[in-house]
Design a protein around this motif. Structure first.
Motif, PDB file in Angstrom:
ATOM      1  N   UNK A 152       0.846  -1.202   0.105  1.00  0.00           N
ATOM      2  CA  UNK A 152      -0.001  -0.120  -0.107  1.00  0.00           C
ATOM      3  C   UNK A 152       0.991   1.262   0.074  1.00  0.00           C
ATOM      4  N   UNK A 153       1.891   1.126   0.925  1.00  0.00           N
ATOM      5  CA  UNK A 153       3.090   2.355   0.641  1.00  0.00           C
ATOM      6  C   UNK A 153       3.473   2.655  -0.729  1.00  0.00           C
ATOM      7  N   UNK A 154       3.986   1.416  -1.270  1.00  0.00           N
ATOM      8  CA  UNK A 154       4.612   1.600  -2.542  1.00  0.00           C
ATOM      9  C   UNK A 154       3.746   1.919  -3.476  1.00  0.00           C
ATOM     10  N   UNK A 155       2.342   1.593  -3.516  1.00  0.00           N
ATOM     11  CA  UNK A 155       1.153   2.194  -4.557  1.00  0.00           C
ATOM     12  C   UNK A 155       1.129   3.351  -4.272  1.00  0.00           C
ATOM     13  N   UNK A 156       1.041   3.723  -3.038  1.00  0.00           N
ATOM     14  CA  UNK A 156       0.440   5.208  -2.796  1.00  0.00           C
ATOM     15  C   UNK A 156       1.530   6.341  -2.796  1.00  0.00           C
ATOM     16  N   UNK A 157       3.084   6.038  -2.614  1.00  0.00           N
ATOM     17  CA  UNK A 157       3.979   6.905  -2.531  1.00  0.00           C
ATOM     18  C   UNK A 157       5.015   6.767  -3.404  1.00  0.00           C
ATOM     19  N   UNK A 158       5.190   5.505  -4.017  1.00  0.00           N
ATOM     20  CA  UNK A 158       6.427   5.237  -4.769  1.00  0.00           C
ATOM     21  C   UNK A 158       7.549   5.404  -4.112  1.00  0.00           C
ATOM     22  N   UNK A 159       8.656   6.041  -4.510  1.00  0.00           N
ATOM     23  CA  UNK A 159       9.778   6.557  -3.880  1.00  0.00           C
ATOM     24  C   UNK A 159       9.996   7.782  -3.259  1.00  0.00           C
TER      25      UNK A 159
END
Length: 291
Positions: free
Chosen positions: A231-238
């Motif tokens: 969920x973090x990766x999908x929401x914020x990327x890098x």
């Protein structure tokens, strides 16, 4: 732990870190970031063995007394401090030479030095800043596992209140999808207001992540919060700044509550207060960036 000798201890803004690395185990700690070029494991605490001598030399050279800050990169009250005592020795020097002090910590071990901090505050000024992130004691043990919980930190703030020593709270980070709720915010604010804090620092409801810090944080999400990493990766990327989807609503509540309780909430106002050295005769001066 390991020992090293350093060339200097005070920054241009009169802050210092007596140790490098930390044993608190907070899952979000920015000090793990690769940009700080730490050449040892984060939990292998580096002890700056000549720090106290360097501090005394620096204090003797200064033309103006000022506030000396501790704790911006590593907690000055890690368990190792109880035997090495660099923080204790530094506070005694600060008291001896008539300077002020600001301490940032999450640890109740600061109470060991409360008498010294009290004496500094009576002669000039001492501010103790405590980090609070979650009112949930069980969650606190997951995200800040090797340090006292929020309830105990609140008790520490109350003890400083009883002594008349000013305190500030760092309300950061607030982790998206974990503790970014109105309930959590209001419970922390209630503790702050009851403890009579001067100000609450909150830049944003969210967390910052960068190389080194991000990888560790994600490993802990996998351990304690399955599937949340995706969920973090999908929401914020890098992205470096990971703001909570609830940021605006929470910030509106935060601002309104601080205003109604007469507590400072603008970071620039709080930093001005923290950095303002109080002379014994009542005159004030903002410390400069040099000697």
């Amino acid at each position: 732990m390991h020992f090293t000798k350093v060339k200097g201890i005070l920054s241009t803004k009169n802050g210092m870190n007596l140790y490098r690395g930390c044993s608190h185990g907070c899952i979000y700690c920015d000090s793990r970031s690769a940009c700080y070029n730490m050449q040892h494991d984060f939990e292998d605490i580096e002890i700056k063995e000549n720090a106290v001598e360097l501090l005394e030399e620096a204090l003797k050279r200064k033309r103006r007394r000022c506030m000396i800050g501790m704790g911006s990169m590593c907690d000055p009250y890690m368990p190792i401090e109880m035997t090495v005592q660099l923080t204790l020795k530094s506070l005694l020097l600060i008291e001896k030479y008539g300077f002020g002090a600001t301490l940032i910590t999450k640890s109740d071990k600061v109470l060991r030095d409360i008498d010294i901090i009290d004496r500094i505050n009576r002669k000039s000024k001492a501010v103790t800043a405590m980090t609070l992130t979650t009112a949930d004691e069980n969650l606190c043990k997951l995200i800040e596992p090797n340090v006292c919980t929020t309830k105990r930190r609140y008790e520490v703030l109350k003890e400083f209140q009883r002594r008349g020593i000013p305190t500030v709270v760092w309300l950061t980070p607030i982790l998206p999808f974990i503790n970014d709720t109105e309930e959590n915010l209001r419970q922390i604010l209630d503790m702050c207001f009851d403890a009579g804090v001067k100000g609450i620092i909150c830049f944003d409801f969210g967390v910052t992540l960068r190389k080194g810090d991000r990888e560790y944080f994600y490993s802990k999400l996998d351990e304690h919060f399955p599937k949340l990493k995706d969920k973090y990766i999908n929401t914020y990327g890098n992205s470096y700044i990971c703001s909570s989807p609830n940021n605006k609503r929470l910030m509106d509540i935060f601002t309104a509550e601080c205003k109604s309780h007469g507590v400072m909430y603008k970071p620039e106002d709080i930093f001005e207060y923290i950095n303002e050295f109080q002379e014994k005769d009542g005159q004030t001066s903002l410390f400069d960036s040099g000697d």
